[in-house]
Enzyme design. Structure first.
Site, PDB file in Angstrom:
ATOM      1  N   GLY A  36     -13.783  99.565  55.841  1.00  0.00           N
ATOM      2  CA  GLY A  36     -14.360 100.747  56.468  1.00  0.00           C
ATOM      3  C   GLY A  36     -13.526 101.409  57.543  1.00  0.00           C
ATOM      4  CE  LYS A  40      -2.889 100.938  50.250  1.00  0.00           C
ATOM      5  NZ  LYS A  40      -3.465  99.786  50.978  1.00  0.00           N
TER       6      LYS A  40
END
Length: 209
Positions: A63, A164
């Site tokens: 998170g 990413k």
């Protein structure tokens, strides 16, 4: 012998992890993960998030990115997050647990997004790493392609994409694909990203019509 090598590598990773200054800072500040600092650095340089935005967070658990995004988009913003792993609730985050590669999970995620387009899609997804680049890189590229497909489905014109990516085979082609869809594309290597890691973050803004 292989198990001994893996054990030594795991021990080294754990030692590095728990002495990492960003891990220590995250624990001190009560943050979900050190990934919070990566996104903060991207925000400082690229100014992605603004109050009132709707954000999709792929590979969200535990998170860190959702936590950061909520802090930037204020109470009238919204984060829709998805991960295969469970995630403790965060105020302002609509979390869906499931495998993003599964058609039913994807359908549910798109239903939660609704008819309105979103301003940011971000992906910190990564496969379970085997330590063999010839295996890990294709798995990673598959996930980032799915994240880009999500952009095509839900991202508004002029919207932004943060993803990413592990450098290796297919990276240059993927970068070209993103450049064909966005006006501005930059490659970032945040300080909070370990130097020996192949990971970089592509920050793309200004989704083309």
């Amino acid at each position: 012998m292989a198990n001994k090598k893996r054990s030594a590598s795991s021990s080294r990773w754990l030692q590095e992890h728990f002495s990492d200054k960003y891990v220590l800072q995250a624990q001190k500040k009560g943050l979900r993960s050190r990934a919070w600092f990566k996104l903060d650095e991207i925000q400082q340089s690229d100014k992605i998030f603004k109050p009132g935005m709707t954000v999709v967070d792929l590979g969200a658990a535990p998170g860190g990115w959702s936590q950061y995004a909520v802090s930037q988009i204020s109470d009238n913003g919204r984060v829709i997050a998805c991960d295969l792993l469970p995630m403790d609730p965060i105020v302002g985050v609509d979390f869906l647990q499931g495998d993003f590669r599964d058609e039913l999970v994807l359908k549910t995620l798109l239903e939660r997004v609704g008819d309105n387009k979103v301003q940011v899609v971000m992906s910190d997804m990564a496969p379970n790493m085997s330590g063999t680049p010839a295996v890990d890189i294709p798995r990673s590229m598959y996930l980032v392609e799915l994240a880009l497909d999500m952009c095509r489905d839900v991202l508004a014109p002029e919207g932004s994409f943060i993803v990413k990516v592990f450098q290796g085979e297919g990276f240059d082609e993927y970068l070209r694909e993103i450049r064909s869809l966005f006006t501005n594309v930059k490659i970032r290597k945040p300080d909070a990203s370990r130097a020996r890691s192949r990971e970089v973050y592509i920050v793309a803004t200004g989704r083309k019509l």
